[in-house]
Write a protein that holds these residues in place. Sequence first.
Motif, PDB file in Angstrom:
ATOM      1  N   ARG A  80       7.462  73.457  30.863  1.00  0.00           N
ATOM      2  CA  ARG A  80       8.049  74.669  31.453  1.00  0.00           C
ATOM      3  C   ARG A  80       7.114  75.380  32.418  1.00  0.00           C
ATOM      4  O   ARG A  80       7.524  75.826  33.470  1.00  0.00           O
ATOM      5  N   TRP A  81       5.852  75.559  32.004  1.00  0.00           N
ATOM      6  CA  TRP A  81       4.933  76.392  32.787  1.00  0.00           C
ATOM      7  C   TRP A  81       3.571  75.720  32.879  1.00  0.00           C
ATOM      8  O   TRP A  81       3.182  74.979  31.976  1.00  0.00           O
ATOM      9  N   ALA A  82       2.828  76.044  33.943  1.00  0.00           N
ATOM     10  CA  ALA A  82       1.466  75.523  34.085  1.00  0.00           C
ATOM     11  C   ALA A  82       0.555  76.585  34.664  1.00  0.00           C
ATOM     12  O   ALA A  82       1.010  77.481  35.381  1.00  0.00           O
ATOM     13  N   GLY A 132       4.936  73.656  27.232  1.00  0.00           N
ATOM     14  CA  GLY A 132       6.284  73.126  27.136  1.00  0.00           C
ATOM     15  C   GLY A 132       6.947  73.589  25.862  1.00  0.00           C
ATOM     16  O   GLY A 132       6.332  74.276  25.048  1.00  0.00           O
ATOM     17  N   GLU A 133       8.201  73.215  25.712  1.00  0.00           N
ATOM     18  CA  GLU A 133       8.946  73.611  24.517  1.00  0.00           C
ATOM     19  C   GLU A 133       9.572  72.394  23.866  1.00  0.00           C
ATOM     20  O   GLU A 133       9.997  71.463  24.554  1.00  0.00           O
ATOM     21  N   VAL A 134       9.640  72.427  22.558  1.00  0.00           N
ATOM     22  CA  VAL A 134      10.279  71.343  21.820  1.00  0.00           C
ATOM     23  C   VAL A 134      10.982  71.976  20.618  1.00  0.00           C
ATOM     24  O   VAL A 134      10.454  72.908  20.000  1.00  0.00           O
ATOM     25  N   PRO A 135      12.207  71.524  20.318  1.00  0.00           N
ATOM     26  CA  PRO A 135      12.899  72.094  19.157  1.00  0.00           C
ATOM     27  C   PRO A 135      12.059  71.888  17.886  1.00  0.00           C
ATOM     28  O   PRO A 135      11.398  70.858  17.745  1.00  0.00           O
ATOM     29  N   ALA A 136      12.068  72.878  17.021  1.00  0.00           N
ATOM     30  CA  ALA A 136      11.277  72.811  15.792  1.00  0.00           C
ATOM     31  C   ALA A 136      11.524  71.498  15.060  1.00  0.00           C
ATOM     32  O   ALA A 136      12.660  71.024  14.967  1.00  0.00           O
ATOM     33  N   ASN A 137      10.446  70.897  14.555  1.00  0.00           N
ATOM     34  CA  ASN A 137      10.492  69.655  13.767  1.00  0.00           C
ATOM     35  C   ASN A 137      10.871  68.405  14.544  1.00  0.00           C
ATOM     36  O   ASN A 137      11.048  67.347  13.958  1.00  0.00           O
TER      37      ASN A 137
END
Lengths: 305, 305
Positions: A80-82, A132-137
């Motif tokens: 998402r971001w840097a 970045g993002e990732v759904p939990a688990n």
Amino acid sequence: MPSEFEIIRRYFSRPARNALLGVGDDAALLQPEAGAVLAVSTDLLLEGRHFARGAQPRSLGHKALAVNLSDMAAMGATPRWATLGLALPAADEDWIAAFAEGFYALAARFGVDLVGGDTTRGPLCICVTILGEVPANLALLRGGARPGDDIWVSGELGGAAYALHGAGGAAAARRLHEPEPRVELGERLRGIASAAIDVSDGFAQDLGHVLERSGVGAVVHYALLPKFAIDDPALEQRCVLAGGDDYELAFTAPQAARAEIEALSGSLRIALARVGSIQGGETKLQLLDVKGKPMAHAAGFDHFA
Amino acid sequence: MPSEFEIIRRYFSRPARNALLGVGDDAALLQPEAGAVLAVSTDLLLEGRHFARGAQPRSLGHKALAVNLSDMAAMGATPRWATLGLALPAADEDWIAAFAEGFYALAARFGVDLVGGDTTRGPLCICVTILGEVPANLALLRGGARPGDDIWVSGELGGAAYALHGAGGAAAARRLHEPEPRVELGERLRGIASAAIDVSDGFAQDLGHVLERSGVGAVVHYALLPKFAIDDPALEQRCVLAGGDDYELAFTAPQAARAEIEALSGSLRIALARVGSIQGGETKLQLLDVKGKPMAHAAGFDHFA
């Protein structure tokens, strides 16, 4: 010569689309998705170590972000971001403009915002932190490989190292200088792969990290490894097994996922090769030649060796 | 000589208390507070530019994190996690151990986890990215100063720059090498301050950023500025107005907040000086001497000037 603030204003202040606040304050402000887990990674690239003096600035801008995107891919995270820390020997505006161009072009392809950083004068050094993002688990960890799992590799190995030997032409050079991070593949492997890593220091060493973290062994068939075309067999082995900078994904998955992974390969148009399997017992990578005999294999890259 | 992985394992793998996953995978995994906004900032420190060759590694470890914590303070954010990119000329274990000691000691004081990073060989270069949290809509921005607001400064200005001149003894040296980031002050100023910045490039320049972003002017009384004790009046002016590395907070707040800010000064035991006021009209800092006459003032530090 432009000032530090002018450099940032002219070249590194494109509007952030997914940030509450981008470049220009004491910090950027971001709003992560509710419930998502944040994945964070930092890579440092230095002239003379990670790239040669005189490297093309546009490629460098691409690569500095690509190696970080590759870490997100290896976690199954959506980048998402840097932020960018950049030390420059001089404020050469053509160089900076080309570097920024390469960086932003790749960032735009993956919807990544450059939200902050620091610019200073010094020996050329690039430090990118990616969020970045990732759904939990659903993050892909190194520690999830289980006996019986298949071992898979994306794309081809060895091209970047082959280019470092001055061989392989434009195709190898592209692998080395403008690697394609496997971001979509990483995202799609959520819930399928049991473990993943990106091949940055050499396949044997990087798979070794998975084995160590998972407390398992592995058998890999050299003949099944996807290889960049290299004439010299000894050099091929070195490049394929111990060549860094490939930025392909090596991952493990239960055998039951084979059809799903093959379908994924088709829909993403990324070659995915099944190269071996995870074993119980000793934390060791056993490489077998065409005749099924154990091969010696070189270690990967160590920045202090 | 230890390998890159050994260095990370031995010196940079202390357990992360507030992370789902710390050092050792392709990325760290963090779980931000629901509803909080994430503040992110990156600083690059280079030998020969930000610190002298032969600088004490323990102090460097402290300072590399302190300058980033100071950015969190200036946003009113609570620092939570950090990553560290570290290029080292050689794998000198005593140096690394002392650096890690300074870094972790400060991190522990503020409950910050080191969750990732990258270590490589090269000219000494330290790149820290800090991540913090701030409740939505309470971040302290540079752009919030309004005509009539008071201008405040924490601590004392000029000590770090005085130490760079080889003067001021241990007290000045501490300001330069082991600055105290004003994290608690930043947090407590949420909802009170209208704008804030940390004084890293010199008071005049840094306040200038606030004026520019807020579209306002300012009158500051030089006599009211809190100053480190410096004998030479000309040198004092340069150090106080244009000396970098102070890492104090400069902030603005409505006049109605005066009593609250003075109470805060008492409870945090941090001197807070009211040094001037925000004006409408031209985006300009007007510095007045004891007699109320305009003073010329030096610019701050520009890394490419």
